[in-house]
Design a protein around this motif. Structure first.
Motif, PDB file in Angstrom:
ATOM      1  N   ALA A 125      24.317 -17.024  59.146  1.00  0.00           N
ATOM      2  CA  ALA A 125      25.001 -17.524  60.340  1.00  0.00           C
ATOM      3  C   ALA A 125      24.143 -17.344  61.586  1.00  0.00           C
ATOM      4  O   ALA A 125      24.076 -18.237  62.450  1.00  0.00           O
ATOM      5  N   GLN A 126      23.479 -16.183  61.698  1.00  0.00           N
ATOM      6  CA  GLN A 126      22.616 -15.946  62.851  1.00  0.00           C
ATOM      7  C   GLN A 126      21.428 -16.901  62.853  1.00  0.00           C
ATOM      8  O   GLN A 126      21.062 -17.461  63.895  1.00  0.00           O
ATOM      9  N   ARG A 127      20.818 -17.104  61.679  1.00  0.00           N
ATOM     10  CA  ARG A 127      19.676 -18.016  61.595  1.00  0.00           C
ATOM     11  C   ARG A 127      20.091 -19.434  61.963  1.00  0.00           C
ATOM     12  O   ARG A 127      19.357 -20.155  62.644  1.00  0.00           O
ATOM     13  N   GLU A 128      21.275 -19.852  61.501  1.00  0.00           N
ATOM     14  CA  GLU A 128      21.769 -21.188  61.834  1.00  0.00           C
ATOM     15  C   GLU A 128      21.943 -21.342  63.336  1.00  0.00           C
ATOM     16  O   GLU A 128      21.631 -22.400  63.911  1.00  0.00           O
ATOM     17  N   ASP A 129      22.433 -20.319  64.000  1.00  0.00           N
ATOM     18  CA  ASP A 129      22.641 -20.387  65.447  1.00  0.00           C
ATOM     19  C   ASP A 129      21.306 -20.392  66.195  1.00  0.00           C
ATOM     20  O   ASP A 129      21.163 -21.084  67.212  1.00  0.00           O
ATOM     21  N   LEU A 130      20.329 -19.634  65.693  1.00  0.00           N
ATOM     22  CA  LEU A 130      19.040 -19.554  66.373  1.00  0.00           C
ATOM     23  C   LEU A 130      18.308 -20.889  66.397  1.00  0.00           C
ATOM     24  O   LEU A 130      17.535 -21.162  67.319  1.00  0.00           O
ATOM     25  N   VAL A 131      18.546 -21.721  65.387  1.00  0.00           N
ATOM     26  CA  VAL A 131      17.899 -23.031  65.330  1.00  0.00           C
ATOM     27  C   VAL A 131      18.195 -23.847  66.581  1.00  0.00           C
ATOM     28  O   VAL A 131      17.381 -24.666  67.024  1.00  0.00           O
ATOM     29  N   ALA A 132      19.345 -23.620  67.191  1.00  0.00           N
ATOM     30  CA  ALA A 132      19.735 -24.377  68.389  1.00  0.00           C
ATOM     31  C   ALA A 132      18.776 -24.158  69.555  1.00  0.00           C
ATOM     32  O   ALA A 132      18.718 -24.981  70.479  1.00  0.00           O
ATOM     33  N   PHE A 133      18.000 -23.071  69.511  1.00  0.00           N
ATOM     34  CA  PHE A 133      17.073 -22.778  70.604  1.00  0.00           C
ATOM     35  C   PHE A 133      15.682 -23.360  70.367  1.00  0.00           C
ATOM     36  O   PHE A 133      14.825 -23.271  71.239  1.00  0.00           O
ATOM     37  N   LEU A 134      15.448 -23.946  69.216  1.00  0.00           N
ATOM     38  CA  LEU A 134      14.138 -24.512  68.901  1.00  0.00           C
ATOM     39  C   LEU A 134      13.961 -25.875  69.572  1.00  0.00           C
ATOM     40  O   LEU A 134      14.927 -26.610  69.776  1.00  0.00           O
ATOM     41  N   PRO A 135      12.715 -26.255  69.880  1.00  0.00           N
ATOM     42  CA  PRO A 135      12.463 -27.619  70.357  1.00  0.00           C
ATOM     43  C   PRO A 135      12.866 -28.639  69.291  1.00  0.00           C
ATOM     44  O   PRO A 135      12.794 -28.357  68.085  1.00  0.00           O
ATOM     45  N   SER A 136      13.271 -29.816  69.708  1.00  0.00           N
ATOM     46  CA  SER A 136      13.728 -30.833  68.757  1.00  0.00           C
ATOM     47  C   SER A 136      12.601 -31.367  67.880  1.00  0.00           C
ATOM     48  O   SER A 136      12.852 -31.883  66.792  1.00  0.00           O
ATOM     49  N   MET A 137      11.354 -31.237  68.345  1.00  0.00           N
ATOM     50  CA  MET A 137      10.220 -31.781  67.598  1.00  0.00           C
ATOM     51  C   MET A 137       9.511 -30.719  66.754  1.00  0.00           C
ATOM     52  O   MET A 137       8.340 -30.870  66.394  1.00  0.00           O
ATOM     53  N   VAL A 138      10.222 -29.643  66.407  1.00  0.00           N
ATOM     54  CA  VAL A 138       9.630 -28.597  65.581  1.00  0.00           C
ATOM     55  C   VAL A 138       9.175 -29.192  64.249  1.00  0.00           C
ATOM     56  O   VAL A 138       9.801 -30.105  63.693  1.00  0.00           O
ATOM     57  N   GLU A 139       8.056 -28.683  63.748  1.00  0.00           N
ATOM     58  CA  GLU A 139       7.487 -29.197  62.506  1.00  0.00           C
ATOM     59  C   GLU A 139       8.402 -28.935  61.310  1.00  0.00           C
ATOM     60  O   GLU A 139       9.041 -27.890  61.215  1.00  0.00           O
ATOM     61  N   THR A 140       8.427 -29.884  60.387  1.00  0.00           N
ATOM     62  CA  THR A 140       9.028 -29.650  59.083  1.00  0.00           C
ATOM     63  C   THR A 140       8.011 -29.991  58.008  1.00  0.00           C
ATOM     64  O   THR A 140       6.970 -30.599  58.281  1.00  0.00           O
ATOM     65  N   ARG A 141       8.309 -29.598  56.785  1.00  0.00           N
ATOM     66  CA  ARG A 141       7.452 -29.879  55.629  1.00  0.00           C
ATOM     67  C   ARG A 141       8.353 -30.350  54.497  1.00  0.00           C
ATOM     68  O   ARG A 141       9.461 -29.832  54.328  1.00  0.00           O
ATOM     69  N   ILE A 142       7.863 -31.298  53.717  1.00  0.00           N
ATOM     70  CA  ILE A 142       8.707 -31.872  52.671  1.00  0.00           C
ATOM     71  C   ILE A 142       7.858 -32.290  51.480  1.00  0.00           C
ATOM     72  O   ILE A 142       6.739 -32.791  51.649  1.00  0.00           O
ATOM     73  N   GLN A 143       8.377 -32.028  50.292  1.00  0.00           N
ATOM     74  CA  GLN A 143       7.763 -32.548  49.069  1.00  0.00           C
ATOM     75  C   GLN A 143       8.511 -33.816  48.687  1.00  0.00           C
ATOM     76  O   GLN A 143       9.750 -33.841  48.675  1.00  0.00           O
ATOM     77  N   PHE A 144       7.757 -34.856  48.381  1.00  0.00           N
ATOM     78  CA  PHE A 144       8.322 -36.195  48.175  1.00  0.00           C
ATOM     79  C   PHE A 144       7.725 -36.795  46.904  1.00  0.00           C
ATOM     80  O   PHE A 144       6.511 -36.817  46.740  1.00  0.00           O
TER      81      PHE A 144
END
Length: 281
Positions: free
Chosen positions: A198-217
């Motif tokens: 729950a805390q980690r989910e809430d902390l995401v709200a403070f990140l910039p919207s363009m934060v990097e993600t990684r994905i296997q496709f």
């Protein structure tokens, strides 16, 4: 492609976290202008079983004309439909052109290719996951990892406009530092346990919207060709087009070229045009 780093006013207090840092041990967030693409998986034929299949089916003397295993899987599937091994078109380019012109493309779905994309934002992956048939996805979770270990994506229009880029840099830095400080507070509150979901989910709200993600496709050839048609078109989003032009260049080589004979580069060399192949006589 990393073009800069956002240097936080926060030091690397725990080296094991995997943060990037400068000589002063200040946390550095990589700034990506373009994504990175790695092709990590492709079809591989079991040659012993393939040879035994040819014996059992009475086509022991047949030699596929494809040079790459994914192409051979498609060729074998198409010829199996008519038991035409050893007859008809022996040139793999002409054979594949004939399949494509007749839209007999289900045989292109036998082989899957797997890629890992990094240095891209969730806007791009939200568009990517709209493609649902013949694909598989595994994406970085913001619920389970400290996002200071990863980068941020800058749109090209901001990168070339230096005053706007500086504004974006300063705002992003403030957001990351707030995220860092709140994460540390949560760690102190949970000294004997890990930070809660729950805390980690809430902390995401403070990140910039363009934060990097990684994905296997992972995808088969049929859906890749559909994606190239849509996402490499001249009017496609620039970041998505940049991503899939990298995928196309990795795919359109090493014996896989017959799959993509109906694609040509556009005049600017930054996108693709798909043409219709005429039916062979």
């Amino acid at each position: 492609m990393i073009v800069d780093h956002i240097v936080l006013s926060r030091s690397v207090d725990l080296p094991t976290r995997g943060y990037q840092h400068d000589p002063r041990h200040m946390i550095c967030i990589p700034v990506y202008l373009e994504p990175t693409v790695h092709m990590i998986g492709q079809p591989m034929i079991n040659m012993d079983a393939f040879s035994q299949m040819k014996v059992d089916l009475g086509i022991a003397d047949w030699v596929p004309s494809g040079r790459e295993d994914g192409v051979v899987l498609a060729e074998n599937g198409a010829k199996l439909c008519y038991m035409s091994q050893g007859r008809g078109r022996n040139d793999i380019s002409a054979f594949m052109d004939n399949l494509i012109s007749q839209e007999h493309t289900s045989v292109l779905e036998h082989g899957m290719y797997t890629f890992v994309f990094s240095g891209l934002d969730r806007y791009v992956t939200h568009e990517l996951v709209r493609h649902r048939v013949g694909v598989a996805y595994s994406q970085l979770s913001t619920r389970y990892v400290d996002m200071l270990r990863f980068g941020i994506v800058v749109p090209y229009s901001l990168w070339i406009d230096k005053p706007s880029y500086q504004d974006w840099y300063d705002i992003s830095k403030q957001q990351y530092e707030k995220y860092h400080d709140l994460w540390r507070e949560c760690e102190k509150e949970n000294a004997s346990t890990r930070i809660s979901k729950a805390q980690r989910e809430d902390l995401v709200a403070f990140l910039p919207s363009m934060v990097e993600t990684r994905i296997q496709f992972s995808a088969n050839i049929n859906i890749l060709k559909h994606i190239f048609t849509r996402r490499c078109a001249p009017d496609a989003n620039k970041r998505i087009r940049s991503l899939f032009m990298k995928v196309f260049k990795l795919m359109n080589c090493d014996g896989r070229e017959p799959f993509f004979s109906d694609f040509t580069l556009n005049e600017a060399q930054d996108g693709l045009i798909r043409r219709k192949i005429a039916l062979a006589k």
